[in-house]
Design a protein around this motif. Structure first.
Motif, PDB file in Angstrom:
ATOM      1  N   TYR A 170      36.253  90.704   0.442  1.00  0.00           N
ATOM      2  CA  TYR A 170      36.758  91.925  -0.183  1.00  0.00           C
ATOM      3  C   TYR A 170      36.364  91.974  -1.659  1.00  0.00           C
ATOM      4  O   TYR A 170      36.429  90.970  -2.371  1.00  0.00           O
ATOM      5  N   ALA A 171      35.930  93.163  -2.119  1.00  0.00           N
ATOM      6  CA  ALA A 171      35.600  93.359  -3.536  1.00  0.00           C
ATOM      7  C   ALA A 171      35.671  94.841  -3.845  1.00  0.00           C
ATOM      8  O   ALA A 171      35.442  95.689  -2.969  1.00  0.00           O
ATOM      9  N   THR A 172      35.981  95.159  -5.089  1.00  0.00           N
ATOM     10  CA  THR A 172      36.131  96.561  -5.475  1.00  0.00           C
ATOM     11  C   THR A 172      35.180  96.990  -6.587  1.00  0.00           C
ATOM     12  O   THR A 172      35.165  98.154  -6.967  1.00  0.00           O
ATOM     13  N   SER A 173      34.375  96.069  -7.128  1.00  0.00           N
ATOM     14  CA  SER A 173      33.515  96.416  -8.263  1.00  0.00           C
ATOM     15  C   SER A 173      32.504  97.488  -7.880  1.00  0.00           C
ATOM     16  O   SER A 173      32.280  98.444  -8.623  1.00  0.00           O
ATOM     17  N   HIS A 174      31.864  97.318  -6.731  1.00  0.00           N
ATOM     18  CA  HIS A 174      30.961  98.320  -6.188  1.00  0.00           C
ATOM     19  C   HIS A 174      30.592  97.900  -4.773  1.00  0.00           C
ATOM     20  O   HIS A 174      30.862  96.773  -4.357  1.00  0.00           O
ATOM     21  N   ALA A 175      30.002  98.819  -4.026  1.00  0.00           N
ATOM     22  CA  ALA A 175      29.532  98.497  -2.677  1.00  0.00           C
ATOM     23  C   ALA A 175      28.243  97.702  -2.817  1.00  0.00           C
ATOM     24  O   ALA A 175      27.178  98.257  -3.049  1.00  0.00           O
ATOM     25  N   LYS A 176      28.341  96.384  -2.690  1.00  0.00           N
ATOM     26  CA  LYS A 176      27.198  95.516  -2.948  1.00  0.00           C
ATOM     27  C   LYS A 176      26.154  95.637  -1.833  1.00  0.00           C
ATOM     28  O   LYS A 176      26.496  95.898  -0.679  1.00  0.00           O
ATOM     29  N   PRO A 177      24.882  95.471  -2.173  1.00  0.00           N
ATOM     30  CA  PRO A 177      23.817  95.622  -1.168  1.00  0.00           C
ATOM     31  C   PRO A 177      23.940  94.619  -0.026  1.00  0.00           C
ATOM     32  O   PRO A 177      24.588  93.579  -0.145  1.00  0.00           O
ATOM     33  N   LEU A 178      23.244  94.937   1.064  1.00  0.00           N
ATOM     34  CA  LEU A 178      23.176  94.043   2.219  1.00  0.00           C
ATOM     35  C   LEU A 178      22.172  92.917   2.006  1.00  0.00           C
ATOM     36  O   LEU A 178      22.080  91.995   2.807  1.00  0.00           O
ATOM     37  N   SER A 179      21.435  92.991   0.927  1.00  0.00           N
ATOM     38  CA  SER A 179      20.235  92.176   0.749  1.00  0.00           C
ATOM     39  C   SER A 179      20.483  90.673   0.685  1.00  0.00           C
ATOM     40  O   SER A 179      19.685  89.896   1.205  1.00  0.00           O
ATOM     41  N   VAL A 180      21.563  90.243   0.045  1.00  0.00           N
ATOM     42  CA  VAL A 180      21.798  88.799  -0.087  1.00  0.00           C
ATOM     43  C   VAL A 180      22.127  88.156   1.262  1.00  0.00           C
ATOM     44  O   VAL A 180      21.457  87.202   1.671  1.00  0.00           O
ATOM     45  N   PRO A 181      23.144  88.631   1.993  1.00  0.00           N
ATOM     46  CA  PRO A 181      23.424  87.977   3.279  1.00  0.00           C
ATOM     47  C   PRO A 181      22.275  88.098   4.267  1.00  0.00           C
ATOM     48  O   PRO A 181      22.035  87.172   5.055  1.00  0.00           O
ATOM     49  N   GLN A 182      21.547  89.200   4.236  1.00  0.00           N
ATOM     50  CA  GLN A 182      20.435  89.364   5.168  1.00  0.00           C
ATOM     51  C   GLN A 182      19.308  88.390   4.860  1.00  0.00           C
ATOM     52  O   GLN A 182      18.710  87.796   5.764  1.00  0.00           O
ATOM     53  N   THR A 183      19.026  88.190   3.585  1.00  0.00           N
ATOM     54  CA  THR A 183      17.994  87.226   3.191  1.00  0.00           C
ATOM     55  C   THR A 183      18.416  85.813   3.567  1.00  0.00           C
ATOM     56  O   THR A 183      17.611  85.014   4.064  1.00  0.00           O
ATOM     57  N   GLN A 184      19.684  85.475   3.331  1.00  0.00           N
ATOM     58  CA  GLN A 184      20.175  84.149   3.687  1.00  0.00           C
ATOM     59  C   GLN A 184      20.089  83.920   5.198  1.00  0.00           C
ATOM     60  O   GLN A 184      19.673  82.841   5.647  1.00  0.00           O
ATOM     61  N   ALA A 185      20.463  84.928   5.981  1.00  0.00           N
ATOM     62  CA  ALA A 185      20.403  84.797   7.436  1.00  0.00           C
ATOM     63  C   ALA A 185      18.975  84.558   7.903  1.00  0.00           C
ATOM     64  O   ALA A 185      18.720  83.726   8.796  1.00  0.00           O
ATOM     65  N   LEU A 186      18.015  85.249   7.313  1.00  0.00           N
ATOM     66  CA  LEU A 186      16.615  85.082   7.684  1.00  0.00           C
ATOM     67  C   LEU A 186      16.076  83.719   7.256  1.00  0.00           C
ATOM     68  O   LEU A 186      15.371  83.046   8.024  1.00  0.00           O
ATOM     69  N   LEU A 187      16.398  83.308   6.050  1.00  0.00           N
ATOM     70  CA  LEU A 187      15.814  82.091   5.496  1.00  0.00           C
ATOM     71  C   LEU A 187      16.458  80.836   6.068  1.00  0.00           C
ATOM     72  O   LEU A 187      15.763  79.881   6.443  1.00  0.00           O
ATOM     73  N   PHE A 188      17.764  80.796   6.141  1.00  0.00           N
ATOM     74  CA  PHE A 188      18.453  79.579   6.597  1.00  0.00           C
ATOM     75  C   PHE A 188      18.103  79.248   8.048  1.00  0.00           C
ATOM     76  O   PHE A 188      17.999  78.075   8.416  1.00  0.00           O
ATOM     77  N   THR A 189      17.942  80.278   8.880  1.00  0.00           N
ATOM     78  CA  THR A 189      17.619  80.029  10.282  1.00  0.00           C
ATOM     79  C   THR A 189      16.210  79.472  10.446  1.00  0.00           C
ATOM     80  O   THR A 189      15.903  78.829  11.455  1.00  0.00           O
ATOM     81  N   ARG A 190      15.345  79.661   9.453  1.00  0.00           N
ATOM     82  CA  ARG A 190      13.996  79.091   9.519  1.00  0.00           C
ATOM     83  C   ARG A 190      14.006  77.596   9.217  1.00  0.00           C
ATOM     84  O   ARG A 190      12.993  76.916   9.423  1.00  0.00           O
ATOM     85  N   TYR A 191      15.129  77.096   8.727  1.00  0.00           N
ATOM     86  CA  TYR A 191      15.248  75.672   8.420  1.00  0.00           C
ATOM     87  C   TYR A 191      16.172  74.955   9.400  1.00  0.00           C
ATOM     88  O   TYR A 191      16.653  73.861   9.121  1.00  0.00           O
ATOM     89  N   GLY A 192      16.412  75.580  10.552  1.00  0.00           N
ATOM     90  CA  GLY A 192      17.162  74.929  11.617  1.00  0.00           C
ATOM     91  C   GLY A 192      18.643  74.786  11.360  1.00  0.00           C
ATOM     92  O   GLY A 192      19.327  73.978  12.001  1.00  0.00           O
ATOM     93  N   MET A 193      19.166  75.567  10.417  1.00  0.00           N
ATOM     94  CA  MET A 193      20.583  75.470  10.108  1.00  0.00           C
ATOM     95  C   MET A 193      21.410  76.207  11.160  1.00  0.00           C
ATOM     96  O   MET A 193      20.925  77.108  11.837  1.00  0.00           O
ATOM     97  N   ASP A 194      22.656  75.787  11.317  1.00  0.00           N
ATOM     98  CA  ASP A 194      23.594  76.470  12.218  1.00  0.00           C
ATOM     99  C   ASP A 194      24.374  77.494  11.395  1.00  0.00           C
ATOM    100  O   ASP A 194      25.279  77.132  10.630  1.00  0.00           O
ATOM    101  N   VAL A 195      24.000  78.738  11.531  1.00  0.00           N
ATOM    102  CA  VAL A 195      24.512  79.807  10.679  1.00  0.00           C
ATOM    103  C   VAL A 195      25.570  80.628  11.415  1.00  0.00           C
ATOM    104  O   VAL A 195      25.347  81.069  12.542  1.00  0.00           O
ATOM    105  N   THR A 196      26.700  80.790  10.778  1.00  0.00           N
ATOM    106  CA  THR A 196      27.742  81.691  11.275  1.00  0.00           C
ATOM    107  C   THR A 196      27.869  82.854  10.304  1.00  0.00           C
ATOM    108  O   THR A 196      27.990  82.644   9.097  1.00  0.00           O
ATOM    109  N   ILE A 197      27.836  84.069  10.829  1.00  0.00           N
ATOM    110  CA  ILE A 197      28.030  85.267  10.020  1.00  0.00           C
ATOM    111  C   ILE A 197      29.362  85.900  10.406  1.00  0.00           C
ATOM    112  O   ILE A 197      29.608  86.179  11.576  1.00  0.00           O
TER     113      ILE A 197
END
Length: 336
Positions: A170-197
């Motif tokens: 939860y945050a109220t400063s502004h509607a933050k972009p999708l870009s950070v979690p989406q980049t992390q999901a793409l990158l971390f899975t390329r390194y064999g990590m077990d990712v939960t979203i």
């Protein structure tokens, strides 16, 4: 290693191979060591110019690029639309061609939903110099690099089956972009990590990005799971990254007044999505807390957590400098 980095665009990590990314991390590590020792690196990009186009505010990205190019011997032009003919409607094509003739790279932040990535790719289409994505509405590749460099420093190079949780908060400063979690999901899975979203149903990520992340996980031996329960996501996690993102995909027309009203109403349903000491206790005893910053203190995360022993946010922030320098050194310099 046969990759030619000079002139290569950096728009997403997904478009760079694992070998290329590992070279970036090796260079980042080397530049970080030289920075710590006070050894000059100003010969690497001496007299080179990067044009920074910022459509939004920035602290870490702007300063890591500007400080970074200075330390490499070059210079950054800090540009905003009001300083350019963009404010009068000049096209991405004309801007790209002209800036290409003036310098050696164009770096752009444009996070406007439905616009940012398209604009950056339009510039890249016509530019004769490398285009570096400083964040758009879909990707934040420089943040992803800094995050993974930090994880490597703390957990070692073999990240296979490391349990990492990417959670909405939860945050109220502004509607933050999708870009950070989406980049992390793409990158971390390329390194064999077990990712939960984890996210409430009103705050999904882009389906095409999730599909790519699933393919990454299958290819590299990791996993990708989803939950709408923040507690469940924190259970036994070794790394937690709770951060807000906007509910752009949870409403039909996010750019309208009605859509923005719906997003705000959806947001207020989930004030309990906060990273606090109780939730941290659900995770692994040595859990690491990360955040791209700026964090909404008291909303996304409590002070005892973000300022606590498990927090590595300032290491993560510092690595924005070293990874940015590596990308510039490789794409603006590199071998001919």
């Amino acid at each position: 290693m046969n990759t030619l980095f000079r002139g290569k665009d950096f728009i997403t990590t997904q478009e760079w191979s694992e070998e290329e990314l590992e070279t970036v991390f090796e260079v980042s590590k080397e530049l970080k060591l030289r920075f710590a020792l006070g050894e000059p690196t100003d010969h690497l990009l001496r007299s080179k110019t990067v044009f920074m186009m910022f459509f939004e505010q920035s602290t870490r990205t702007r300063n890591s690029i500007e400080a970074g190019i200075t330390q490499l011997g070059g210079h950054a032009h800090d540009l905003t639309p009001d300083k350019m003919q963009l404010s009068h409607g000049e096209s991405a094509k004309d801007t790209a061609i002209v800036l290409s003739r003036f310098g050696h790279a164009i770096a752009i932040r444009n996070c406007f939903y439905g616009i940012g990535n398209k604009y950056i790719r339009e510039v890249a289409k016509y530019a004769d110099v490398p285009v570096i994505n400083l964040q758009d509405d879909i990707y934040h590749p420089l943040q992803g690099l800094a995050d993974l460099m930090t994880i490597k420093e703390k957990c070692g190079n073999d990240l296979k089956n490391i349990k990492v949780t990417i959670s909405w908060a939860y945050a109220t400063s502004h509607a933050k972009p999708l870009s950070v979690p989406q980049t992390q999901a793409l990158l971390f899975t390329r390194y064999g990590m077990d990712v939960t979203i984890a996210h409430p149903k009103e705050f999904p990520l882009m389906s095409e990005i999730i599909e790519q992340a699933k393919q990454n996980a299958e290819k590299h031996g990791g996993s990708l799971k989803f939950t709408d329960d923040m507690d469940e996501a924190f259970d036994e996690a070794q790394i937690v990254i709770p951060k807000n993102w906007g509910g752009f995909l949870g409403v039909e027309t996010p750019d309208t007044d009605e859509g923005k009203k719906q997003m705000k109403e959806n947001l207020e349903k989930h004030k309990d999505w906060i990273c606090d000491e109780r939730r941290m206790a659900l995770a692994d005893k040595d859990v690491l807390y990360m955040h791209a910053m700026p964090a909404d203190r008291g909303k996304e995360v409590t002070d005892p957590v973000i300022d606590g022993l498990h927090s590595i946010i300032y290491d993560e922030a510092e690595n924005r400098l070293h990874t940015a320098k590596a990308i510039m050194a490789l794409t603006m310099g590199g071998r001919p």
